[in-house]
Design an enzyme around this catalytic site. Structure first.
Site, PDB file in Angstrom:
ATOM      1  CD  GLU A   1      -3.167   0.161   2.161  1.00 22.95           C
ATOM      2  OE1 GLU A   1      -4.212  -0.396   1.834  1.00 22.95           O
ATOM      3  OE2 GLU A   1      -2.850   0.334   3.356  1.00 22.95           O
TER       4      GLU A   1
ATOM      5  CD  GLU B   1     -15.674  19.116  39.168  1.00 21.50           C
ATOM      6  OE1 GLU B   1     -16.811  18.695  39.012  1.00 21.50           O
ATOM      7  OE2 GLU B   1     -15.114  19.159  40.286  1.00 21.50           O
TER       8      GLU B   1
END
Lengths: 91, 509
Positions: free
Chosen positions: B71, B311
């Site tokens: 490829e 947080e």
């Protein structure tokens, strides 16, 4: 008289495909290109590095190097009509 | 490479991949001298997987490898892998790897009869013999079907190729694209049947996760679950999700929570080392402060601590903790404390787990903080969060790491579930509740459970001062529970009574 043909046939040893390809190309050359062709037959087993250089995957491989354009044919060349057409030897 | 590889002697020989986590799942690696098929959808990381197998082999195990790319061109591979820190050029020069690009352009060739792929065999053989390779990768061999039309020949030749590779004794990885309803487009699984690994890329709730599954592994036991894997700057990491075996070694050593009064509540000594602790509470009850205090205590013992913040940003936490007299920056500078802040929605839960795993493996902390786990729910379903936490706790316990989670409770039933989900897993559960009396809101802390130790059943008042977190005894008087200013008033009143008593006593003497 037509162009001079330079052909190179790459085969892998004496496999059935190789033997058939050699016989077929010789027959075609004798019938259509008598005295105006050079045929070089290479056994890839003798020149393994060539496989990578020439990006060879499928064998047997026939390369028409002249007259241009270069054409590549794979297979045992048993489909004579197709081979002749690609080599420009018909009509 | 020091890695726990459990290899029973009676199974087939295996070749370690060097891919983090995969060797654990496959109990040692890929089948040695055989072929492994890696299939999956486009962009899932098949090529990378194969490349890592070859490159890790060449670099870590001194096993030279051949890469046959059907490829990508070698230059492209070099560029792609450079971004992951692999120097393909150097490896090629040193003879550790060989890359050959095999490409058949259909328009260039005319097929005129029977042929074979002997050319490919010769190239492969040549490449293997030049460097004495023991590993081979065929990257998307199915591309041959695009270049050559005679399917019958191709299939026969592929069958011959895989047989030949086996007789050659090389361990091969073959990549192939997943087909409709089949594992591969051209049904390669028919020919390569020793080991099949499926890679998958799924998007759930807009979050994508890559997963790996060993579909088949002849002659060997293997994990059958889907394992999430991560591709990052270090290559691939697979997370083996071990089932809860519940045979981890336990420590009877104790670690301080950082709050003396809390240690006293916990049988006077604090938590068990390697235990899991849950701190839950409503908003603003000081969960993060308590977690940071624990982290601080760990660092003061010169034990590394890893703090996952979902947080707040690290800077924010450091600034906030400075206000209560904790200098976390000093620990960060000393290399004892490491923060990792990420948004829960950055990636799927599985990925969070993989990345947490990885960071723990590299930093090797003694203490881990996750603040807060409730936020993870935004990245997945409740049940998923639970399963993630089970696996995380399992992993941490196996490593002997003490972990502290914080979880937010809303004042409704919704998030109580998180507690319930995790509470059965954790060893200690501390909860902080608001106590609203006399127009004041105070924090009441109590221990819901603490396995294996005597612990206080009393509610204490959590006070956050300039000097840090502390606990005050809650006054139980005739007026009920006293907190905040009522407690202070009561304390003052008591003190003055004592003083008066003392004075009176003195006079009487």
């Amino acid at each position: 008289m037509g162009d001079n043909y330079v052909l190179r046939l790459i085969v892998a040893g004496a496999s059935p495909n190789s033997t058939r390809a050699i016989a077929n190309i010789k027959e075609i050359c004798e019938a259509h290109l008598k005295d105006r062709y050079t045929l070089e037959i290479i056994d890839i087993y003798q020149q393994t590095a060539l496989a990578k250089e020439q990006a060879i995957v499928a064998l047997p491989l026939l390369v028409k190097r002249a007259p241009l354009p270069e054409r590549k044919l794979i297979g045992d060349l048993s489909q004579t009509a197709k081979v002749l057409k690609i080599l420009g030897l018909t009509g | 490479m020091a890695r726990r590889i459990h290899q029973p002697t009676n199974t087939i020989a295996k070749t370690p991949t060097g891919i983090a986590g995969l060797d654990e799942i496959t109990e040692g690696g890929l089948p040695k001298g055989r072929s492994t098929l890696i299939c999956g959808t486009p962009g899932v990381g098949k090529t990378l997987f194969g490349l890592e197998f070859i490159l890790r082999g060449a670099m870590d195990f001194k096993e030279p490898g051949v890469i046959i790319s059907f490829e990508e061109r070698p230059e492209d591979l070099e560029t792609n892998m450079a971004s992951l820190g692999f120097d393909l050029k150097k490896l090629q020069k040193s003879g550790a790897i060989v890359i050959d690009h095999v490409h058949v352009e259909r328009s260039e060739y005319e097929e005129t009869g029977e042929y074979d792929l002997e050319g490919l065999f010769i190239r492969l053989n040549h490449a293997i013999d030049t460097i004495g390779a023991t590993r081979v990768m065929l990257d998307t061999i199915e591309n041959l079907f695009a270049g050559l039309t005679n399917e019958g020949i191709l299939r026969a030749e592929l069958r011959r190729l895989f047989g030949w590779l086996k007789s050659k004794g090389v361990t091969t990885v073959i990549t192939a694209e997943k087909g409709e309803g089949t594992l591969t487009r051209q049904g390669l699984e028919e020919y390569v049947s020793d080991c099949v690994i499926l890679l998958d890329h799924r998007v759930i709730n807009q979050l994508s996760t890559r997963r790996l599954r060993v579909i088949k592994y002849r002659g060997s036991i293997h994990g059958t679950n889907e394992y999430p894997f991560l591709i990052d700057e270090d290559g691939i990491s697979v997370l083996p999700i071990t089932s809860l075996q519940l045979n981890n070694e336990v420590s009877s050593q104790r670690v301080s929570s950082g709050v003396q009064a809390l240690d006293v509540m916990l049988g006077k000594k604090g938590f068990f080392r390697g235990s899991s602790i849950l701190v839950s509470g409503t908003a603003g009850t000081g969960k993060t402060s308590l977690a940071a205090t624990f982290a601080n205590a760990s660092c003061k013992r010169r034990e590394r601590c890893l703090y996952f913040a979902f947080e707040e940003s690290p800077q924010q936490i450091i600034r906030n903790m400075r206000s209560i007299g904790m200098d976390l920056q000093a620990h960060v500078d000393a290399g004892l404390l490491q923060f990792h802040a990420s948004r829960p929605t950055l990636y799927g839960l599985e990925m969070h787990l993989v990345s947490i795993h990885k960071k723990i493996k590299t930093f090797k902390p003694k203490t881990v903080i996750l603040d807060p786990i409730t936020n993870l729910i935004t990245a997945g379903l409740l049940s998923e969060v639970k399963s993630i936490l089970v696996r995380l706790i399992d992993f941490l316990q196996a490593e002997g790491i003490t972990v502290l989670f914080t979880a937010l409770n809303l004042n409704n039933m919704f998030n109580e579930q998180t507690d319930e989900g995790v509470s059965s897993l954790v060893d200690a559960w501390i909860t902080i509740r608001d106590i609203e009396i006399d127009g004041e809101r105070n924090r009441g802390l109590y221990i819901i459970k603490s396995r294996g130790m005597k612990h206080s059943n009393q509610i204490r008042e959590l006070v956050i001062t300039d000097e840090g977190v502390n606990l005050e005894d809650v006054y139980l008087g005739p007026d009920g529970i006293l907190t905040g200013s009522a407690r202070i008033a009561h304390q003052l009143a008591e003190q003055s009574i004592k003083r008066t008593n003392k004075a009176t006593n003195g006079k009487n003497k």
